[in-house]
Design an enzyme around this catalytic site. Sequence first.
Site, PDB file in Angstrom:
ATOM      1  N   HIS A 165      79.723  15.796 -73.165  1.00 33.48           N
ATOM      2  CA  HIS A 165      80.771  15.846 -72.212  1.00 33.48           C
ATOM      3  C   HIS A 165      80.360  14.799 -70.980  1.00 33.48           C
ATOM      4  CE1 HIS A 165      83.069  19.367 -74.173  1.00 33.48           C
ATOM      5  NE2 HIS A 165      82.964  18.579 -74.822  1.00 33.48           N
ATOM      6  N   SER A 212      85.184  14.253 -77.772  1.00 29.91           N
ATOM      7  CA  SER A 212      85.213  14.790 -76.555  1.00 29.91           C
ATOM      8  C   SER A 212      84.433  13.913 -75.458  1.00 29.91           C
ATOM      9  CB  SER A 212      84.464  16.111 -76.393  1.00 29.91           C
ATOM     10  OG  SER A 212      85.124  16.705 -77.081  1.00 29.91           O
TER      11      SER A 212
END
Length: 320
Positions: A244, A192
């Site tokens: 993230h 991610s």
Amino acid sequence: MAEMGKGPPSSDVEKGPPERGVEKRHQRSRPPPPQICPPPEKPWFSWLVPLMFLINVIMFIVTMYYNNCPSQEEHPKCVLPFLGRFSFQPIKENYLLGPSMNTLTKLGALFRNLVVEEGQGWRLVTCMWLHVGLVHLLVNMISLLFVGIRLEQEFGFIRIGLLYLLAGLGGSLASAIHQRQIKELQVSVGASGALFGLLGAMLSELFTNWTIYTRKCIALLILVIVISLNLALGFIPRVDSSAHIGGFLAGFFVGFVILVRPQFGYVNRKYIPTSYKGQLKSRHKWYQYVLGITAAIILVLGYTYAFGKLYDFPLMKNFP
């Protein structure tokens, strides 16, 4: 006799209209100015992103094989038991259909204590190739193919490979620092951070290459919506939003450095005829240089700060 005395018409008379006609014919026969027609830019062949996709899938298969849920006495009721040793851990333990946390830790998941206290810094990289479950893998791989192939076709495998690794490292560092701050034992895995880095790089690439886009505002609006939706997913329980954000910021600044394209109207000198006398555009706009240099400085300072906070360098004790 008078007629015999006539000579040829005077040359002064012939220099009139016929000469102007000749001049017009010369003007019409002049060759047009040379045209600059560079060949269209060919897209790169995308092979690195599909290879990354394949590596992630293989690593998940290896993880499930190693996990071997039926052999664990404390988990006799595995999900989809007909898969044998590839069956998943119980939903109450891993609702994303995947292995146990113990298996992920053994195979290279990011765990701050192991990175700092045991000197296992390689976990900052290996965690990018592991996934906590099948759902996690599918979501990330769809994003990788959708975003990564387009970027590799435009910028080539070297720049996209470097971007992927730097963004993934940025996400890992942010996740490890977050683990230090919350003082909670948890592991972090997944691509991610690197994928959010690709999204961040798409945004910075749009800004720095602004002159080559025709529908600028629409492209910016769509990209902001996609990024916002993906960032919002980070607030789901047990999702590492710090990775993230760290990956996105790293990719955003890396994009200013390595995804710079020539400004609109620039033509390589090898495609310009020697007889061309027109004005030529420079390869890049001035602000592209400013953004690239500024972003490079921020990246160096950012990675230095992150490693310093992770390993508790003495110079970093006075920084938040």
